[in-house]
Design an enzyme around this catalytic site. Sequence first.
Site, PDB file in Angstrom:
ATOM      1  N   SER A   1       2.504  -0.718  -5.101  1.00 14.53           N
ATOM      2  CA  SER A   1       3.155  -0.556  -6.394  1.00 14.53           C
ATOM      3  C   SER A   1       4.167   0.582  -6.398  1.00 14.53           C
ATOM      4  O   SER A   1       5.287   0.423  -6.905  1.00 14.53           O
ATOM      5  CB  SER A   1       2.101  -0.355  -7.479  1.00 14.53           C
ATOM      6  OG  SER A   1       1.280   0.771  -7.187  1.00 14.53           O
TER       7      SER A   1
ATOM      8  N   LYS B   1      -5.772  17.750  -8.562  1.00 17.48           N
ATOM      9  CA  LYS B   1      -5.701  17.144  -9.904  1.00 17.48           C
ATOM     10  C   LYS B   1      -6.607  15.919  -9.997  1.00 17.48           C
ATOM     11  O   LYS B   1      -7.123  15.599 -11.072  1.00 17.48           O
ATOM     12  CB  LYS B   1      -4.251  16.818 -10.268  1.00 17.48           C
ATOM     13  CG  LYS B   1      -3.508  15.914  -9.297  1.00 17.48           C
ATOM     14  CD  LYS B   1      -3.556  14.464  -9.694  1.00 17.48           C
ATOM     15  CE  LYS B   1      -2.809  13.594  -8.717  1.00 17.48           C
ATOM     16  NZ  LYS B   1      -2.857  12.150  -9.062  1.00 17.48           N
TER      17      LYS B   1
ATOM     18  N   ARG C   1      -7.163   6.271 -12.095  1.00 16.04           N
ATOM     19  CA  ARG C   1      -8.381   5.834 -11.402  1.00 16.04           C
ATOM     20  C   ARG C   1      -9.458   6.912 -11.424  1.00 16.04           C
ATOM     21  O   ARG C   1     -10.637   6.628 -11.594  1.00 16.04           O
ATOM     22  CB  ARG C   1      -8.063   5.463  -9.951  1.00 16.04           C
ATOM     23  CG  ARG C   1      -7.176   4.256  -9.775  1.00 16.04           C
ATOM     24  CD  ARG C   1      -7.159   3.808  -8.314  1.00 16.04           C
ATOM     25  NE  ARG C   1      -6.765   4.887  -7.417  1.00 16.04           N
ATOM     26  CZ  ARG C   1      -5.520   5.122  -7.018  1.00 16.04           C
ATOM     27  NH1 ARG C   1      -4.542   4.378  -7.475  1.00 16.04           N
ATOM     28  NH2 ARG C   1      -5.249   6.103  -6.181  1.00 16.04           N
ATOM     29  N   ASN C   2      -9.043   8.154 -11.220  1.00 14.61           N
ATOM     30  CA  ASN C   2     -10.030   9.222 -11.121  1.00 14.61           C
ATOM     31  C   ASN C   2     -10.621   9.582 -12.481  1.00 14.61           C
ATOM     32  O   ASN C   2     -11.811   9.855 -12.593  1.00 14.61           O
ATOM     33  CB  ASN C   2      -9.402  10.437 -10.436  1.00 14.61           C
ATOM     34  CG  ASN C   2      -9.174  10.182  -8.965  1.00 14.61           C
ATOM     35  OD1 ASN C   2     -10.091  10.277  -8.161  1.00 14.61           O
ATOM     36  ND2 ASN C   2      -7.952   9.831  -8.609  1.00 14.61           N
TER      37      ASN C   2
END
Length: 325
Positions: A13, A189, A253-254
């Site tokens: 992507s 992060k 996602r995290n």
Amino acid sequence: MNSNKITFIGSGSIATALANSVSSKIPDKIYLLSIEEEVIESINTVHRNNKYFPFIPLNHNIVATSDVKVLKDSDLIFIALPSSVVLNYIQKNKDSINEKAILINLAKGFGDDRRTIIQGLEDITNNPLATLKGPSFARDIINNFHTGLTLGMNDIDLAPPIKELFKGTNIHLDYSQDILGVELISILKNIYAIVMGIVDAHYNSPNLRFMVLTNAFQEMRGILKQFGGKEETLFNYCGFGDFGLTALNDLSRNRTMGLLIGKGFLTKDISDQVLLEGRIAVNVFCEEISKKHALDNFHIISELYNVFYKEQKVTTFVNSILNNN
């Protein structure tokens, strides 16, 4: 008009989105180097990446290929691979790479040797190296929303061809010579985005959310400095911007992993299926910090380590980081 030849290693992507952003400026072909045959076919026949953006038309000068020979003629090579495979890929194909090409790392995470990807690349190649990081969902980029990214390079005199490439596009650059710091923040992060997900799963409180966000940012600052990064890098796009996007947006996602953990869905199956750069990085950072007997200075990450590796209950984790404010 930019005359540099451009190749993206990878056809996912972010590679597709960035290639499409710059392709309208460049008359020459822009290559997406891929191992996914279905992606290669869809890009070259219908000018779409049917796997990642099936409804977004791509500019016709974007060409997908599996032939690594395109690297020999490339001046700017963007590495858009999973962090765990970057070093092996470059090691395997380094003889096919133009020795003067600038290699620009887009991957976020440690390499397979527990160091940043740039540190690993420095041992493999003599090519000039850069890193490009910032708050950037590929979906927004390919839909032409303005996006800020930090270009990290030790030798900022090599930045002009990259600056020229993105000039006039939806990509806006700021710059840092703290290439180590840019890489480290892109890993940190993810860790603290998991923390924010866990907290938000337990409490629907803006006050508490931003108290923990502030404490997390301070802890990131301390770890960054301990590992050799510069504090001011936190105020580039790659710093506060990328942390804010990853920690507070449910497309992350995290953060999503943190929400799952906070709701009690941390199982071995979920851990194996979700891309967990943050989870892997917790172990690396905590082990390295422990060697300096300094883990007590970083309460949030040490408590998250206990959740992942010592089966600490999530409620204990949340109460601990709140009571240790």
